[in-house]
Design a protein around this motif. Structure first.
Motif, PDB file in Angstrom:
ATOM      1  N   ARG A  68     -84.286 -18.288 -14.908  1.00 50.24           N
ATOM      2  CA  ARG A  68     -84.683 -19.502 -15.639  1.00 50.24           C
ATOM      3  C   ARG A  68     -83.637 -19.934 -16.647  1.00 50.24           C
ATOM      4  O   ARG A  68     -83.917 -20.775 -17.498  1.00 50.24           O
ATOM      5  N   HIS A  97     -84.288 -24.606  -8.007  1.00 54.27           N
ATOM      6  CA  HIS A  97     -85.354 -25.188  -8.840  1.00 54.27           C
ATOM      7  C   HIS A  97     -85.581 -26.651  -8.473  1.00 54.27           C
ATOM      8  O   HIS A  97     -86.721 -27.132  -8.500  1.00 54.27           O
ATOM      9  N   ASP A 120     -82.382 -23.203 -20.836  1.00 53.17           N
ATOM     10  CA  ASP A 120     -83.551 -22.528 -20.272  1.00 53.17           C
ATOM     11  C   ASP A 120     -84.416 -23.531 -19.525  1.00 53.17           C
ATOM     12  O   ASP A 120     -84.620 -24.656 -19.990  1.00 53.17           O
TER      13      ASP A 120
END
Lengths: 166, 422
Positions: A60, A82, A161
């Protein structure tokens, strides 16, 4: 991050209980296979790959060299994975949080962190995510993960992040 | 309530211990080139109060680096008629402060103060100074200002205030305090970061950046009513508020149209217009005292440096060229120079540069030194530093000769900014 790991472990523990067939060797909540991780009540639905600690999606954070805001080659597969996940899961939203090391003014670093988060956002959109799923912000140098005046800390703090909404 | 601990370091002159409770250690390093020898006689009347005020006056004058305090022990004149000038000539004082003080039933303090010229044997200034609610520190600061002004010809800044952010773990407090760090008042306390406090020119409001909504937004808060409002809360980051000298405009940095760029707006958030147009990060705007130009930080040339541009927008001129990166520019009150934080060889230094000559002068030894701002008289520069593993407030005289460290009781002090004359 810590919270996420803990919740994944909890899910796995619950799943192990629900399956009523704990693996012989699994004395610890080790990474379980997708079928085991699926909640017993919804065995037919697809597993959320986001909760699979073995998936690339478990990563992440994207890291940067000093005063750089472009996603590095090493992290591109992560961002692209992602993007694909977000394009396939339109209900999921993610907050992109840019951070910096302390070698700048707080305000400059706020701008740099924003540029880092915006860079990840752009790459996610290019990969198929919808802008409405994304919210990029910057914490500059205000929320360091590590606080020593050395490269070991700084390299941890130069990052974006991907923080998924629950 | 605050306490003063004394510290001793290298060349330092020291601050005396006194008072109850807890909060500050002040260390002074170095001394001015020409120190004026002055003796401050503890005031008569309420002698305990006189001693407390004497302490504030003495510490203020010492911190400036411009005075040498001559010990008054054994002599205690309170009225001009009681002064025997030869006593003070023998001790080497050129000026002598005397007076009396009393407290009234309602807590009001009244001091009668005179500054005597020891050589000419005349009164330089005489004034009644008062304060409500037992605020003896305010009385001391005012007297120190009078002495400073009379003997240096410059306006004193001891009665002004500073703002800074204190970080303790995950708690952030926006604090306003006296110029010596005492008399702290918490303006805002929360568990999200606070950055970049900025004083309105009349000292009535602070603009600052708060992360309480999950991202950086600009707030303006009244220091009298504590009323506050978000004045810039667009997509991404909203930050770096700076007031125009007339108080009618706020320069802010927004990312609503892409990367960090400078905008002007009214202090209520209305009438927003963009004035910088670069592809890079433009931030930390600071108005010139005449309100005509802005200094700012930009990486448009490849690395963060200081630039200047007209307030109405237009071509920007790069001002810093030294090796390394430069940040956080602020004009001197006379508009002739600016201070900034200079990152070079892994250290941050506080540096100043003259507009006309373009010559840069480094004022500090270097370390973790950021966010400089001038005292309103231009003689001192306040900045964030670090010592013994903690963020502290520090000052350096504008000639670089006298340095002062202020340790708060706990946590990291950061983002300091000196307020205006009130």
């Amino acid at each position: 991050m810590k919270k996420l790991v803990i919740s994944i472990v909890l899910v796995n523990l619950l799943a192990a209980c629900a399956s009523q067939k704990p693996k012989e060797t699994s004395s610890a909540p080790a990474p379980t296979s997708a079928s085991v991780a699926a909640p017993a009540t919804s065995a037919s639905t697809a597993v959320d790959a986001l909760n699979d600690p073995k998936s690339i999606l478990a990563g992440r954070s994207v890291f940067y060299p000093f005063d750089v805001s472009v996603v590095q080659d090493a992290d591109k597969p992560l961002v692209q994975a992602h993007a694909k996940y977000l394009s396939e899961n339109a209900a999921r939203n993610v907050k992109l949080e840019g951070n910096c090391d302390e070698r700048g003014s707080n305000e400059y670093n706020l701008g740099l962190g924003q540029r880092r988060a915006d860079g990840v956002q752009k790459m996610l959109v290019l990969g198929g995510a919808k802008a409405a799923q994304l919210n990029s912000v910057s914490y500059g140098e205000e929320k360091p993960r590590a606080s020593s005046h050395d490269e070991a800390s700084w390299s941890q703090n130069r990052r974006t992040d991907l923080n998924y909404a629950k | 309530m605050l306490k003063l601990l004394s510290g001793l370091l290298g060349l330092l002159m020291l601050a005396n211990a006194h008072q109850a409770c807890a909060a500050l250690t002040i260390e002074i390093i170095g001394a001015g080139e020409h120190q004026i020898p002055v003796s401050i006689v503890p005031f008569g009347g309420d002698e305990k109060l006189g001693l407390a005020i004497n302490e504030v006056v003495s510490e203020d004058l010492q911190r400036s680096g411009l005075f040498r305090l001559v010990d008054p022990t054994g002599k205690s004149p309170h009225e001009p008629a009681e002064v025997k000038y030869t006593d003070w000539q023998l001790r080497g004082a050129v000026a002598l402060a005397i007076g009396t003080v009393s407290t009234q039933a309602n807590g009001r303090i009244e001091a009668k103060f005179r500054l005597m010229d020891v050589l000419k044997q005349v009164e330089l200034v005489g004034q009644a100074v008062s304060a409500t609610d037992g605020q003896f520190r305010a009385v001391g600061h005012r007297i120190a200002d009078l002495i400073y002004e009379k003997l240096t010809g410059n306006q004193g800044v001891f009665s002004t205030r500073i703002a800074y952010v204190n970080r303790q773990g995950k708690m952030f407090s926006l604090i306003v305090a006296d110029s010596d760090g005492y008399n702290e008042q918490i303006v805002l306390k929360q568990n999200e970061p606070i950055m970049s406090p900025s004083w309105s020119p009349d000292g009535s409001h602070l603009a600052y950046v708060s992360f309480e909504t999950g991202h950086a937004a600009v707030f303006v808060q009244s220091l009298y009513t504590n009323q506050r409002r978000a004045v810039a809360d667009f997509r991404g980051s909203n930050s770096a508020p700076a007031w125009s000298p007339d108080g009618r405009q706020l320069a802010v940095v927004l990312t609503r149209d892409g990367s960090s760029q400078i905008y002007l707006m009214r202090p209520d958030g209305s009438d927003i217009r963009r004035i910088s147009f670069s592809g890079g990060i433009d931030t930390e705007p600071n108005f010139s005292p005449d309100g005509q130009t802005l200094l700012f930080t930009s990486d448009r040339g490849g690395s963060p440096q200081i630039y200047r541009m007209p307030v109405e927008g237009g071509a920007a001129q790069r001002l810093t060229f030294a090796a390394g990166n430069s940040f956080s520019p602020r004009h001197s009150p006379d508009g002739k120079s600016f201070v900034f934080a200079h990152l070079s060889g892994g250290k941050f230094f506080i540096s100043a540069q003259d507009f006309q000559s373009g010559q840069m002068e480094t004022l500090t030894e270097g370390g973790w030194e950021k966010k400089p701002s001038f005292a309103p008289n231009g003689k001192l520069i306040l900045f964030a530093s670090e010592a013994r593993g903690r963020g502290i407030l520090a000052t350096v005289s504008s000639d670089g000769r006298v340095k002062q460290h202020m340790f708060t009781q706990s946590g990291d002090a950061r983002e300091p900014v000196w307020g205006p004359h009130l």
